[in-house]
Design an enzyme around this catalytic site. Structure first.
Site, PDB file in Angstrom:
ATOM      1  N   HIS A 297      59.467  60.501  82.713  1.00 21.19           N
ATOM      2  CA  HIS A 297      58.613  61.065  83.758  1.00 21.19           C
ATOM      3  C   HIS A 297      57.458  61.811  83.094  1.00 21.19           C
ATOM      4  O   HIS A 297      57.559  62.228  81.936  1.00 21.19           O
ATOM      5  CB  HIS A 297      59.409  62.027  84.641  1.00 21.19           C
ATOM      6  CG  HIS A 297      60.412  61.345  85.516  1.00 21.19           C
ATOM      7  ND1 HIS A 297      60.929  61.928  86.645  1.00 21.19           N
ATOM      8  CD2 HIS A 297      61.006  60.127  85.429  1.00 21.19           C
ATOM      9  CE1 HIS A 297      61.789  61.111  87.220  1.00 21.19           C
ATOM     10  NE2 HIS A 297      61.854  60.009  86.494  1.00 21.19           N
TER      11      HIS A 297
ATOM     12  N   CYS B  26      60.607  66.469  90.066  1.00 21.93           N
ATOM     13  CA  CYS B  26      61.946  66.063  90.502  1.00 21.93           C
ATOM     14  C   CYS B  26      62.970  66.998  89.871  1.00 21.93           C
ATOM     15  O   CYS B  26      62.626  67.812  89.008  1.00 21.93           O
ATOM     16  CB  CYS B  26      62.203  64.606  90.091  1.00 21.93           C
ATOM     17  SG  CYS B  26      62.536  64.407  88.324  1.00 21.93           S
TER      18      CYS B  26
ATOM     19  N   GLU C 136      56.269  64.837  83.379  1.00 25.00           N
ATOM     20  CA  GLU C 136      56.546  66.181  82.883  1.00 25.00           C
ATOM     21  C   GLU C 136      57.386  66.141  81.605  1.00 25.00           C
ATOM     22  O   GLU C 136      57.109  66.872  80.651  1.00 25.00           O
ATOM     23  CB  GLU C 136      57.261  67.016  83.957  1.00 25.00           C
ATOM     24  CG  GLU C 136      56.445  67.241  85.218  1.00 25.00           C
ATOM     25  CD  GLU C 136      56.622  66.158  86.276  1.00 25.00           C
ATOM     26  OE1 GLU C 136      56.257  66.407  87.433  1.00 25.00           O
ATOM     27  OE2 GLU C 136      57.135  65.049  85.958  1.00 25.00           O
TER      28      GLU C 136
ATOM     29  N   CYS D  19      62.953  66.860  85.986  1.00 19.94           N
ATOM     30  CA  CYS D  19      61.774  67.477  85.398  1.00 19.94           C
ATOM     31  C   CYS D  19      61.780  68.993  85.585  1.00 19.94           C
ATOM     32  O   CYS D  19      61.398  69.738  84.682  1.00 19.94           O
ATOM     33  CB  CYS D  19      60.514  66.866  85.979  1.00 19.94           C
ATOM     34  SG  CYS D  19      60.289  65.139  85.497  1.00 19.94           S
TER      35      CYS D  19
END
Length: 157
Positions: free
Chosen positions: A54, A84, A56, A87
């Site tokens: 992801h 999410c 991040e 993250c």
């Protein structure tokens, strides 16, 4: 918001747009320290075949490498979307000082990135989770925890 903060967020948003154009997911992030972007990345889950890639997480990894540390105290992260659960956990574990985001988790859910089931799963007992989960061999595994607890020269995190 300060103009500089808007520029950091614009960069995260631009990364999210570039990611879509390049086959990645619509997410971007930048990490800033002392007024300077030290790391930036976008979502590369489908590009790298890595469900943890992801924006991040990718950006945290780059920032830690750039600063040669596992803690990002004194840094802030700008994300094109509300993080999410994975993250958000990474943001807390890396000890970032501040989080700024643009799109909401509802905005993400509206286009098929709905992570509400993960939040729900956190409150479900282990036996009732959607992923079959079993615990065993604790007696053997606990030794590593005991070793850690007794270690005098450990680097705590």
């Amino acid at each position: 918001m300060k103009d500089l903060q808007k520029e950091y967020m614009r960069r995260a948003i631009e990364l999210s747009k570039e990611s879509v154009a390049n086959g990645g997911g619509p997410f971007g992030a930048v990490i800033v320290k002392d007024g300077k972007i030290i790391a930036e990345s976008s979502n590369s889950v489908t590009i790298d075949n890595d469900p943890t890639a992801h924006a991040e997480v990718n950006t945290i990894r780059k920032a830690c490498k750039a600063l040669n540390t596992f803690e990002l105290v004194g840094c802030e992260i700008y994300s094109s979307c509300e993080p999410c659960p994975m993250c958000l956990g990474a943001i807390y574990w890396s000890r970032l000082d501040e989080l700024y985001f643009a799109n909401t988790k509802k905005d993400a859910a509206d286009i098929g990135f709905d992570d509400s089931f993960i939040y729900d799963e956190l409150n479900v007992s282990v036996e009732k989770r959607r992923v079959k989960t079993s615990q065993f061999m604790r007696e053997e595994a606990i030794v590593a925890f005991q070793n850690w607890e007794e270690k005098v020269d450990k680097t705590e995190y």
